[in-house]
Scaffold this motif. Sequence first.
Motif, mmCIF file in Angstrom:
data_model
loop_
_atom_site.group_PDB
_atom_site.id
_atom_site.type_symbol
_atom_site.label_atom_id
_atom_site.label_comp_id
_atom_site.label_asym_id
_atom_site.label_seq_id
_atom_site.Cartn_x
_atom_site.Cartn_y
_atom_site.Cartn_z
ATOM 1 N N ASN A 170 15.593 6.228 1.588
ATOM 2 C CA ASN A 170 16.025 5.421 2.734
ATOM 3 C C ASN A 170 16.268 6.283 3.972
ATOM 4 N N PRO A 171 17.186 7.267 3.918
ATOM 5 C CA PRO A 171 17.343 8.125 5.095
ATOM 6 C C PRO A 171 16.108 8.974 5.372
ATOM 7 N N SER A 172 15.333 9.267 4.323
ATOM 8 C CA SER A 172 14.105 10.023 4.542
ATOM 9 C C SER A 172 13.158 9.239 5.448
ATOM 10 N N ILE A 173 12.983 7.957 5.129
ATOM 11 C CA ILE A 173 12.135 7.097 5.958
ATOM 12 C C ILE A 173 12.741 6.938 7.343
ATOM 13 N N GLN A 174 14.061 6.703 7.381
ATOM 14 C CA GLN A 174 14.733 6.472 8.657
ATOM 15 C C GLN A 174 14.636 7.658 9.604
ATOM 16 N N TYR A 175 15.063 8.837 9.129
ATOM 17 C CA TYR A 175 15.110 9.992 10.016
ATOM 18 C C TYR A 175 13.728 10.549 10.330
ATOM 19 N N THR A 176 12.781 10.351 9.411
ATOM 20 C CA THR A 176 11.409 10.760 9.706
ATOM 21 C C THR A 176 10.853 9.898 10.828
ATOM 22 N N ALA A 177 11.067 8.569 10.706
ATOM 23 C CA ALA A 177 10.599 7.666 11.757
ATOM 24 C C ALA A 177 11.302 7.977 13.080
ATOM 25 N N PHE A 178 12.618 8.215 13.006
ATOM 26 C CA PHE A 178 13.373 8.517 14.223
ATOM 27 C C PHE A 178 12.878 9.805 14.883
ATOM 28 N N ASP A 179 12.691 10.851 14.076
ATOM 29 C CA ASP A 179 12.236 12.131 14.624
ATOM 30 C C ASP A 179 10.845 12.042 15.242
ATOM 31 N N SER A 215 14.204 2.352 13.235
ATOM 32 C CA SER A 215 13.919 3.181 12.064
ATOM 33 C C SER A 215 14.751 2.750 10.853
ATOM 34 N N LYS A 216 16.009 2.379 11.071
ATOM 35 C CA LYS A 216 16.864 1.957 9.961
ATOM 36 C C LYS A 216 16.460 0.596 9.423
ATOM 37 N N CYS A 217 16.007 -0.285 10.288
ATOM 38 C CA CYS A 217 15.586 -1.615 9.871
ATOM 39 C C CYS A 217 14.401 -1.516 8.911
ATOM 40 N N ILE A 218 13.460 -0.667 9.219
ATOM 41 C CA ILE A 218 12.293 -0.461 8.357
ATOM 42 C C ILE A 218 12.724 0.092 7.000
ATOM 43 N N ALA A 219 13.566 1.123 7.028
ATOM 44 C CA ALA A 219 14.007 1.763 5.786
ATOM 45 C C ALA A 219 14.818 0.808 4.909
ATOM 46 N N PHE A 221 14.733 -2.558 4.755
ATOM 47 C CA PHE A 221 13.900 -3.607 4.160
ATOM 48 C C PHE A 221 13.130 -3.083 2.945
ATOM 49 N N LEU A 222 12.596 -1.881 3.047
ATOM 50 C CA LEU A 222 11.794 -1.317 1.967
ATOM 51 C C LEU A 222 12.615 -0.957 0.731
ATOM 52 N N THR A 223 13.881 -0.622 0.927
ATOM 53 C CA THR A 223 14.698 -0.131 -0.196
ATOM 54 C C THR A 223 15.820 -1.089 -0.615
ATOM 55 N N TYR A 224 15.851 -2.299 -0.063
ATOM 56 C CA TYR A 224 17.004 -3.172 -0.294
ATOM 57 C C TYR A 224 17.257 -3.547 -1.756
ATOM 58 N N PHE A 274 16.939 -10.618 -5.311
ATOM 59 C CA PHE A 274 16.795 -9.195 -5.013
ATOM 60 C C PHE A 274 17.023 -8.898 -3.529
ATOM 61 N N TYR A 275 16.961 -9.949 -2.706
ATOM 62 C CA TYR A 275 17.192 -9.769 -1.268
ATOM 63 C C TYR A 275 18.415 -10.545 -0.788
ATOM 64 N N LYS A 276 19.310 -10.909 -1.724
ATOM 65 C CA LYS A 276 20.552 -11.576 -1.340
ATOM 66 C C LYS A 276 21.403 -10.618 -0.508
ATOM 67 N N GLY A 277 21.816 -11.065 0.665
ATOM 68 C CA GLY A 277 22.633 -10.232 1.534
ATOM 69 C C GLY A 277 21.828 -9.293 2.418
ATOM 70 N N LEU A 278 20.497 -9.461 2.445
ATOM 71 C CA LEU A 278 19.659 -8.567 3.252
ATOM 72 C C LEU A 278 20.040 -8.613 4.723
#
Length: 324
Positions: A170-179, A215-219, A221-224, A274-278
């Motif tokens: 999750n943070p890997s996707i987030q911070y990679t996208a952000f960077d 970037s966090k929104c993408i990460a 959704f993929l890992t929720y 699986f997406y309750k509370g997304l």
Amino acid sequence: MAFDVESLAEATSGAIGALVSTTILYPLDTCKSKYQAEVRAHHQQKYRNISDVLWEAISTGQVISLYQGLGTKNLQSFISQFIYFYGYSFFKRLYLQKSGSKTIGTKANLIVAAAAGACTVIITQPLDTASSRMQTSEFGKSKGLWKTLSEGSWREAFDGLGISLLLTSNPSIQYTAFDQLKQRLLKRQLKEKTGTEPSPVALSAFSAFVLGAVSKCIATFLTYPAIRCKVMIQAAKYDDDGDDDETKTAQLKHQKTVSGALYSIWRREGLLGFYKGLEAQILKTVLSSALLLMIKEKISKTTWVLMLALRRYLFTTRTRLKSA
């Protein structure tokens, strides 16, 4: 030495950003966690949506309980973000030094972020487990950090470690996208930068907020599905169904496994479970991440300059002592 100064500046600014964003958004985080931890058939659900959790706290006069576990969460956030940002900056700069490249590619960035995330998770998992248990306990009945951890074994303090390691993506996707977005956004500014002062270029507060949110929104959704399973594992309790103690113990052990959490969601709530509370997760994590990165970007340059000044002061003092 300059290498360590910049890594420490990144770590310090990231940790401070995490502390502020966690405190501001903590009531929302508590409501989200209690909502995610509930696994019942739709007609038996206590909370139909996240607002029901908030209304329960208000109607029972337990609004202050929305902050139960805040101290533990802040400690966990500060330590984890400091370790993460230090490790991320350290590994990234090490890669650039060894490879001789001026920029880091997406694949290498993902590996670096995952390595930093794994180190962070292993060190801070007991605090994460404790804060999750405090948040999901009944309003007004939360226990302190030490009592929460001492109720079970140290092995139980690491409940959800496996899935937490998986969630380092999750943070890997987030911070990679952000960077990557940040590098493109600052490309012109870096080219036009003049002078010899070796200070980093910072994003504007608005740009950092938007990039952090996207970037966090993408990460998220993929890992929720994994995020919800982790909350359920850490907050697992006996079902009040009249079974004997032996059956309840076996049931609890099953609930504390990834397969048990997945099966429980599928059996009681179906695929959509699986997406309750997304929505609540995205709202909380996007705001938290955006605030964290915005604060980090605004104070990182100041932190870097202060640490550079401290390094020069220590170097001067050491030189004077040697010559005396």
